[in-house]
Design a protein around this motif. Structure first.
Motif, PDB file in Angstrom:
ATOM      1  N   MET A   1      -2.556   3.830  -3.122  1.00  0.00           N
ATOM      2  CA  MET A   1      -2.485   2.550  -3.818  1.00  0.00           C
ATOM      3  C   MET A   1      -2.736   1.432  -2.810  1.00  0.00           C
ATOM      4  SD  MET A   1      -1.892   3.885  -6.712  1.00  0.00           S
ATOM      5  CE  MET A   1      -1.771   2.411  -7.719  1.00  0.00           C
ATOM      6  N   THR A   2      -3.401   0.374  -3.276  1.00  0.00           N
ATOM      7  CA  THR A   2      -3.868  -0.691  -2.384  1.00  0.00           C
ATOM      8  C   THR A   2      -3.333  -2.036  -2.859  1.00  0.00           C
ATOM      9  OG1 THR A   2      -5.904   0.582  -2.175  1.00  0.00           O
ATOM     10  CG2 THR A   2      -5.984  -1.690  -1.419  1.00  0.00           C
ATOM     11  N   PRO A   3      -2.976  -2.939  -1.917  1.00  0.00           N
ATOM     12  CA  PRO A   3      -2.607  -4.294  -2.354  1.00  0.00           C
ATOM     13  C   PRO A   3      -3.741  -4.912  -3.175  1.00  0.00           C
ATOM     14  CG  PRO A   3      -2.066  -3.986  -0.038  1.00  0.00           C
ATOM     15  CD  PRO A   3      -2.832  -2.770  -0.461  1.00  0.00           C
ATOM     16  N   GLY A   4      -3.390  -5.454  -4.325  1.00  0.00           N
ATOM     17  CA  GLY A   4      -4.407  -6.007  -5.219  1.00  0.00           C
ATOM     18  C   GLY A   4      -4.800  -5.051  -6.332  1.00  0.00           C
ATOM     19  N   ASP A   5      -4.222  -3.846  -6.346  1.00  0.00           N
ATOM     20  CA  ASP A   5      -4.472  -2.948  -7.480  1.00  0.00           C
ATOM     21  C   ASP A   5      -3.825  -3.533  -8.729  1.00  0.00           C
ATOM     22  OD1 ASP A   5      -5.891  -1.113  -6.018  1.00  0.00           O
ATOM     23  OD2 ASP A   5      -4.303   0.402  -5.926  1.00  0.00           O
ATOM     24  N   LEU A   6      -4.567  -3.484  -9.818  1.00  0.00           N
ATOM     25  CA  LEU A   6      -4.083  -4.001 -11.097  1.00  0.00           C
ATOM     26  C   LEU A   6      -3.819  -2.820 -12.021  1.00  0.00           C
ATOM     27  CD1 LEU A   6      -3.594  -6.433 -13.037  1.00  0.00           C
ATOM     28  CD2 LEU A   6      -6.045  -6.357 -13.561  1.00  0.00           C
ATOM     29  N   ILE A   7      -2.583  -2.780 -12.573  1.00  0.00           N
ATOM     30  CA  ILE A   7      -2.157  -1.658 -13.407  1.00  0.00           C
ATOM     31  C   ILE A   7      -1.895  -2.174 -14.814  1.00  0.00           C
ATOM     32  CG2 ILE A   7      -0.422   0.170 -13.686  1.00  0.00           C
ATOM     33  CD1 ILE A   7      -1.948   0.435 -11.066  1.00  0.00           C
ATOM     34  N   GLY A   8      -2.760  -1.841 -15.774  1.00  0.00           N
ATOM     35  CA  GLY A   8      -2.563  -2.249 -17.168  1.00  0.00           C
ATOM     36  C   GLY A   8      -1.542  -1.344 -17.827  1.00  0.00           C
ATOM     37  N   SER A   9      -0.627  -1.942 -18.594  1.00  0.00           N
ATOM     38  CA  SER A   9       0.472  -1.173 -19.188  1.00  0.00           C
ATOM     39  C   SER A   9       0.012  -0.241 -20.294  1.00  0.00           C
ATOM     40  CB  SER A   9       1.510  -2.133 -19.790  1.00  0.00           C
ATOM     41  OG  SER A   9       0.931  -2.904 -20.838  1.00  0.00           O
TER      42      SER A   9
ATOM     43  N   ALA B   1       0.822  -1.203   0.000  1.00  0.00           N
ATOM     44  CA  ALA B   1       0.000   0.000   0.000  1.00  0.00           C
ATOM     45  C   ALA B   1       0.861   1.260   0.000  1.00  0.00           C
ATOM     46  CB  ALA B   1      -0.901  -0.003   1.226  1.00  0.00           C
ATOM     47  N   SER B   2       0.293   2.344  -0.536  1.00  0.00           N
ATOM     48  CA  SER B   2       0.817   3.680  -0.230  1.00  0.00           C
ATOM     49  C   SER B   2      -0.336   4.437   0.417  1.00  0.00           C
ATOM     50  CB  SER B   2       1.312   4.391  -1.490  1.00  0.00           C
ATOM     51  OG  SER B   2       0.228   4.804  -2.303  1.00  0.00           O
ATOM     52  N   GLN B   3       0.007   5.408   1.258  1.00  0.00           N
ATOM     53  CA  GLN B   3      -1.032   6.112   2.015  1.00  0.00           C
ATOM     54  C   GLN B   3      -1.599   7.287   1.226  1.00  0.00           C
ATOM     55  OE1 GLN B   3      -1.998   4.561   4.778  1.00  0.00           O
ATOM     56  NE2 GLN B   3      -0.377   3.151   4.167  1.00  0.00           N
ATOM     57  N   MET B   4      -2.846   7.576   1.456  1.00  0.00           N
ATOM     58  CA  MET B   4      -3.469   8.756   0.852  1.00  0.00           C
ATOM     59  C   MET B   4      -2.675   9.997   1.248  1.00  0.00           C
ATOM     60  SD  MET B   4      -7.391  10.010   1.319  1.00  0.00           S
ATOM     61  CE  MET B   4      -7.961  11.582   0.666  1.00  0.00           C
ATOM     62  N   GLY B   5      -2.342  10.819   0.249  1.00  0.00           N
ATOM     63  CA  GLY B   5      -1.589  12.043   0.522  1.00  0.00           C
ATOM     64  C   GLY B   5      -0.088  11.848   0.575  1.00  0.00           C
TER      65      GLY B   5
END
Ligand code: MN
Length: 417
Positions: free
Chosen positions: A338-346, A208-212
């Protein structure tokens, strides 16, 4: 890097996609086993739920493999990921003292059914293939305005739908939607007539990254758990009518397919390469000198309902202009968490050549030059019954890191109530 040998003989074949060097993570079931986490080795799957129960894997106080998804492991963070990988490697390496205990926990891959490997938290799709962006831009806006003014400065993306990300093998229903033919006065509603695939890599955020709290490109890279092949199915006629001014919406929201095996960042380490030459310098928050791109051969095959299989395209992920780490750093730069399990399409990966294009839109140039698919047939866009399969392999000296396949068959559009 050379092949690391396993006591699972099939894993030592030079053409095996899943040698000890790879160890990709998936979720599988069989006739007698409920869906559970497993790791591919040769033509077998090691049942990690059973290995944990047998005391072969102790990652945390509480079990992490008693659930049919990898999100709990992601929460352990990069140090935990490395401990897990080291432990699995020790269990499966040639000469392992654990062989006798572990061998009964192997399941033949051919008996397994694959499931979604993780719960997709959110799905963001980028547009980081320069040749793709230039091709599409030329078709939609003309050669003079092919690349939008922002393209060489920002990894452009849109927030997609996590709800409709599906695992390879899931049938794809042709979407209904609103379109307007170029010469028509009024829009109409009905089944998409220009159904397309997009050849992409998916990066999975594990930390994860934190909001802000923005992250650097290097930190973003450390947050990546692994990669999958990703097909961003696209309805081009719906897209052309809806996309201005807010970008894709329904044209991309009906289905996204991913391959079932998460290939870890660690497995891809030997295949890192430098990015493209940049004539336009990036702003400092996106700059990074270490190699962040990967040398992965990619291809797409098409099988019609009763015809032969043909290869539509061959390219390489080196053709990307922005790496996943840059996309994630950009995503978090505004303060977005950003959250664990976020999917980032290239974004669609197209090479410079015609046969390296990563979508039917480009291959058939908007339908102007239908693609010869053999057997006297051509395609401009996908027909019902067509099966599209993505393939990906990073090739080492005497081994390869395979992604498995990402496949889907087109089925007729649902009748609208
Ligand atoms: Mn896309």
């Amino acid at each position: 890097m050379t092949l690391r040998k396993s006591w699972v003989e099939s894993a030592n074949d030079v053409a095996c996609p899943f040698p000890l060097n790879n160890l990709p993570y998936g979720v599988f079931s069989t006739n007698r086993l409920e869906p559970r986490c497993g790791v591919a080795i040769g033509d077998m799957i090691l049942d990690l739920c059973a290995a944990e129960e047998a005391g072969q894997l102790q990652l945390a106080e509480a079990p992490v493999f008693d659930v049919p998804y990898w999100n709990d492991v992601m929460e352990l963070g990069p140090e935990g990921w490395q401990i897990l990988r080291d432990r699995i490697e020790a269990l499966l390496a040639e000469g392992s003292t654990d062989q006798a205990a572990v061998a009964p926990l192997l399941v033949p891959m051919q008996d397994a059914r694959m499931h979604m490997p993780f719960v997709v938290a959110e799905f963001t799709d980028f547009y980081a293939g320069r040749h793709h962006a230039e091709n599409v831009g030329t078709m939609f806006r003309g050669a003079d305005n092919a690349l939008p003014a922002n393209w060489l400065h920002i990894p452009i993306g849109y927030n997609g739908r996590a709800s409709t990300v599906v695992v390879s093998g899931t049938d794809i229903l042709r979407p209904n939607g609103q379109t307007r033919a170029p010469d028509a006065e009024k829009p109409s509603f009905g089944p998409c007539a220009r159904l397309d695939f997009e050849l992409e890599l998916g990066a999975i955020v594990g930390s994860a990254s934190q909001m802000g709290a923005p992250v650097s490109v290097a930190q973003a890279d450390e947050m990546i758990f692994g990669y999958v092949l990703l097909n961003d199915w696209s309805a081009r006629d719906i897209q052309a009518w809806e996309y201005q001014p807010l970008g894709p919406f329904q044209a991309k929201a009906f289905a996204t397919s991913i391959s079932p095996w998460i290939v870890t960042r660690a497995a891809l380490e030997p295949f890192r390469t430098q990015g493209p030459d940049r004539d336009t310098p990036l702003l400092p928050y996106l700059e990074h000198s270490a190699p962040m791109f990967y040398d992965i051969d990619l291809s797409v095959t098409l099988q019609t309902e009763d015809g032969p299989t043909c290869t539509l395209t061959r390219t390489n992920s080196k053709a990307l202009y922005y790496a996943a780490a840059q996309q994630i750093a950009h995503h978090a730069s505004s303060g977005c968490a950003m959250t664990p399990g976020d999917l980032i399409g290239s974004g669609t990966i197209s090479g410079a050549q015609v046969h390296e294009r990563g979508s039917m839109l480009e291959l058939s140039w908007g339908g102007e030059t239908p693609v010869d698919i053999g057997d006297g047939q051509t395609r401009s866009f996908l027909l019902d019954g067509d099966t599209v399969t993505l393939h990906g392999t990073a090739k080492g000296k005497d081994y390869q890191i395979g992604f498995g396949t990402c496949t889907g068959t087109i089925r007729p559009a649902p009748i609208f109530p």
